[in-house]
Enzyme design. Structure first.
Site, mmCIF file in Angstrom:
data_model
loop_
_atom_site.group_PDB
_atom_site.id
_atom_site.type_symbol
_atom_site.label_atom_id
_atom_site.label_comp_id
_atom_site.label_asym_id
_atom_site.label_seq_id
_atom_site.Cartn_x
_atom_site.Cartn_y
_atom_site.Cartn_z
ATOM 1 N N CYS A 168 -32.055 0.064 -9.241
ATOM 2 C CA CYS A 168 -31.167 0.612 -9.414
ATOM 3 C C CYS A 168 -30.266 0.943 -8.111
ATOM 4 O O CYS A 168 -29.019 0.310 -8.055
ATOM 5 C CB CYS A 168 -31.181 1.939 -10.050
HETATM 6 N N1 NAD Z 1 -36.208 1.015 -14.174
HETATM 7 C C1 NAD Z 1 -35.334 1.808 -13.872
HETATM 8 O O1 NAD Z 1 -35.793 2.927 -13.364
HETATM 9 C C2 NAD Z 1 -33.911 2.064 -14.569
HETATM 10 C C3 NAD Z 1 -33.259 3.403 -14.765
HETATM 11 C C4 NAD Z 1 -32.104 3.528 -15.304
HETATM 12 C C5 NAD Z 1 -31.621 2.381 -15.694
HETATM 13 N N2 NAD Z 1 -32.126 1.082 -15.387
HETATM 14 C C6 NAD Z 1 -31.401 -0.275 -15.954
HETATM 15 O O2 NAD Z 1 -31.956 -0.538 -17.396
HETATM 16 C C7 NAD Z 1 -31.787 -1.973 -17.320
HETATM 17 C C8 NAD Z 1 -33.337 -2.311 -17.806
HETATM 18 O O3 NAD Z 1 -34.127 -1.935 -16.619
HETATM 19 P P1 NAD Z 1 -35.646 -2.189 -16.623
HETATM 20 O O4 NAD Z 1 -36.125 -1.328 -15.396
HETATM 21 O O5 NAD Z 1 -36.005 -1.350 -17.919
HETATM 22 O O6 NAD Z 1 -36.221 -3.579 -16.653
HETATM 23 P P2 NAD Z 1 -37.269 -4.548 -17.075
HETATM 24 O O7 NAD Z 1 -37.225 -5.709 -16.310
HETATM 25 O O8 NAD Z 1 -38.111 -3.680 -16.751
HETATM 26 O O9 NAD Z 1 -37.102 -4.662 -18.599
HETATM 27 C C9 NAD Z 1 -36.240 -5.654 -19.201
HETATM 28 C C10 NAD Z 1 -36.936 -6.218 -20.380
HETATM 29 O O10 NAD Z 1 -35.931 -6.943 -21.051
HETATM 30 C C11 NAD Z 1 -36.475 -8.096 -21.488
HETATM 31 N N3 NAD Z 1 -35.493 -9.151 -21.988
HETATM 32 C C12 NAD Z 1 -34.636 -9.730 -21.051
HETATM 33 N N4 NAD Z 1 -33.717 -10.424 -21.952
HETATM 34 C C13 NAD Z 1 -34.369 -10.456 -23.143
HETATM 35 C C14 NAD Z 1 -33.774 -10.796 -24.429
HETATM 36 N N5 NAD Z 1 -32.541 -11.638 -24.242
HETATM 37 N N6 NAD Z 1 -34.315 -10.416 -25.459
HETATM 38 C C15 NAD Z 1 -35.362 -9.857 -25.584
HETATM 39 N N7 NAD Z 1 -36.003 -9.047 -24.335
HETATM 40 C C16 NAD Z 1 -35.215 -9.408 -23.256
HETATM 41 C C17 NAD Z 1 -37.454 -8.468 -20.374
HETATM 42 O O11 NAD Z 1 -38.434 -9.424 -20.654
HETATM 43 C C18 NAD Z 1 -38.131 -7.097 -19.937
HETATM 44 O O12 NAD Z 1 -39.204 -7.011 -20.556
HETATM 45 C C19 NAD Z 1 -31.065 -2.637 -16.182
HETATM 46 O O13 NAD Z 1 -29.891 -2.615 -16.265
HETATM 47 C C20 NAD Z 1 -31.563 -1.486 -15.005
HETATM 48 O O14 NAD Z 1 -30.817 -1.370 -14.149
HETATM 49 C C21 NAD Z 1 -33.462 0.867 -14.939
#
Ligand code: NAD
Length: 498
Positions: free
Chosen positions: A337
């Site tokens: 992030c």
């Molecule tokens: N990690 C954090 O602390 C956090 C906090 C707030 C916001 N975010 C935001 O939230 C979003 C997700 O982050 P995250 O950390 O959970 O990512 P992550 O990589 O841990 O998880 C994302 C998941 O989405 C899956 N994925 C991707 N494309 C897909 C599709 N077409 N169909 C089904 N599954 C699919 C991936 O396989 C993965 O498991 C991002 O935009 C991030 O910036 C993250």
């Protein structure tokens, strides 16, 4: 015409198919009224607070009918909930729905993740294996990589990654791909909420047009909103349930539905006027953090020149009860992030002919921190009459922040890589990260022992995990570079602070 509703006054254009009403709360109130009176037109005249216009209400009732069925399903926990993307954001969200009594389907395209969860094994630090196993066994949580299940769901929260491309531009491929998938299986009256952090305009200018290629119209046939995820992995005080949630829909009905859905699992919901505002909220929050960390990093570098302990300065400054918020220097930004999100904002600013100078400057300062840490290590070794080349340097903590198992964008990787290129022999210990593979650097975490510590030339605390044995580290290391003030209060000659 003027409508009075409780103490609020609203102006509306009053044509059967062309009306405008302001206020999400207002729609929610109308809906409550509608449900409690069975019908609005028959009982409206008995409600003294309303001055009404029949065509307007007929129009609203039509729309409310559409959303009422879904609202009812949400309120009675009969709605079938879907979460796409079961990562650090999606998995805790899915579990919160399950805990509140919903049947939830989690969809992830990673076969490895689906397999792990189906076996009751979590890869997210705040999610316990027992919970996954229990919910999967009871059949209230289903995990799949098959997107066709979308056609059977009522609400779908989308939590896919939003990284940067090699040129540091937003990589929208995940959001585009998932929208294409949704388009194939969507039907009328479903609610879609995008959660991924992204630039203002994504929901309405990128996702909505793709979904509308289905022939269905947002706000009319289906509902669409943006709600930024604010989760902070590893934070024991704040989780999905008690972090206020911002929601902004493409229409007021969309906002109201998203508000209602999330209010079933989250204590405080903050509706805003549009998806764009909700998208911008998240970027402002993370840009604020990014810029303030850069400021304090620069102050730390300057304080060192002046022979001032920056940590002591911050500790004293934060005693001011107002107008100051403490941020701390460190080895550089990490995670999915804080280093990335501001660049989404500067990208969209550039597209609109505007340059966000603060973001560019902050990125420049924060990105240089790993080099600064290497300089510190070099100077520390130098004072012990050693060079980086040929020295054994042991890194303590490679996760991007304490007590979590995530190495994405971690400054530790960059520090290790620079040291490796300078000829150092690198090893590391991280109880949360069993192995790393970064550029030409592959390594496995070593158990932290006094033999290991006394053998290496320098130990570097990059991530201050709570479960490190700091007494052992202080007692047996020859030289320590502490980038996190983990050894606060311990003043020994062999400890060098950032
Ligand atoms: N990690 C954090 O602390 C956090 C906090 C707030 C916001 N975010 C935001 O939230 C979003 C997700 O982050 P995250 O950390 O959970 O990512 P992550 O990589 O841990 O998880 C994302 C998941 O989405 C899956 N994925 C991707 N494309 C897909 C599709 N077409 N169909 C089904 N599954 C699919 C991936 O396989 C993965 O498991 C991002 O935009 C991030 O910036 C993250």
């Amino acid at each position: 015409m003027i409508l009075k509703c409780k103490s609020l006054v609203f102006c509306s254009f009053c044509y059967p198919c062309n009306y405008r009403v302001q206020g999400t709360y207002y729609l929610g109130y109308l809906y409550e009224f509608y449900v409690s009176h069975g019908s609005m037109s028959s009982s409206i005249s008995n409600e003294p607070a309303f001055f009404y216009c029949k065509p307007l209400f007929n129009c609203l009732i039509l729309d409310l009918n559409k959303m009422s069925e879904l609202l009812e399903k949400i309120k009675t926990k009969k709605a079938k909930i879907g979460v796409i993307g079961l990562g650090y954001v999606g998995l805790p969200l899915a579990l919160e729905f399950v805990r509140s009594g919903y049947c939830v389907t989690g969809i992830d395209k990673s076969k490895e993740r689906v397999e792990s969860l189906s076996k009751g094994k979590s890869y997210v630090i705040d999610v316990r294996d027992e919970d996954i196993a229990q919910f999967v066994e009871k059949g209230i949580l289903s995990i799949t990589d098959d997107t066709s299940v979308l056609s059977d769901l009522d609400t779908i929260s989308i939590c896919v990654p939003t990284p940067l491309t090699k040129t540091k531009d937003p990589d929208m491929s995940y959001i585009i791909n998932v929208s294409q998938e949704v388009k194939r299986y969507m039907h009328k009256d479903q609610l879609f909420i995008l959660e991924s952090t992204t630039y203002p305009g994504t929901t309405e200018e990128l996702v909505q047009p793709i979904l509308e290629e289905s022939g269905l119209k947002a706000g009319k046939d289906f509902f669409l909103a943006f709600s930024p995820e604010r989760i902070d992995p590893g934070n024991k005080g704040y989780s999905v349930k008690n972090i206020p949630k911002v929601v902004g829909g493409v229409t007021e009905q969309c906002t109201e539905l998203a508000r209602c859905l999330y209010s079933q699992i989250i204590e405080t919901i903050v509706p805003v006027s549009s998806p764009k505002v909700a998208e911008m909220v998240k970027l402002l929050e993370n840009t604020f953090r990014n810029v303030n960390i850069a400021l304090v990093n620069e102050i730390a570098i300057m304080a060192e020149r002046l022979g001032i302990d920056v940590w002591e300065v911050i500790d004293a400054a934060k005693t001011k009860p107002f107008g100051f918020m403490s941020f701390y220097p460190g080895p550089g930004l990490g995670g999915h992030c804080i280093p990335i999100d501001p660049l989404y904002l500067s990208w969209v600013a550039k597209k609109n002919g505007f340059e966000l100078r603060f973001i560019a400057l902050a990125d420049q300062i924060n990105s240089a921190m790993p080099e600064f840490v290497v300089e510190k290590i070099t100077d520390a070794l130098n004072s012990a009459e050693k060079s980086v080349k040929g020295s054994n340097i042991h890194i303590l903590g490679v996760a991007y922040k304490k007590d979590i198992n995530d190495v994405r964008e971690s400054p530790a990787l960059e520090i290790m890589n620079i040291l490796r290129l300078k000829g150092a022999k690198i090893s590391y210990t991280d109880p949360y990260i069993p192995e790393i593979d970064y550029h030409a650097l592959t390594a496995r975490s070593k158990p932290l022992t006094k033999e290991l510590l006394s053998k290496v030339d320098c130990s570097v605390i990059v991530t201050d995990h709570s479960n490190f044995n700091y007494d052992l580290i202080v007692s047996h290391s020859k030289l320590i570079v502490d980038t996190r003030n983990a050894l606060k209060g311990i003043n020994k000659k062999h400890i060098v602070r950032l």
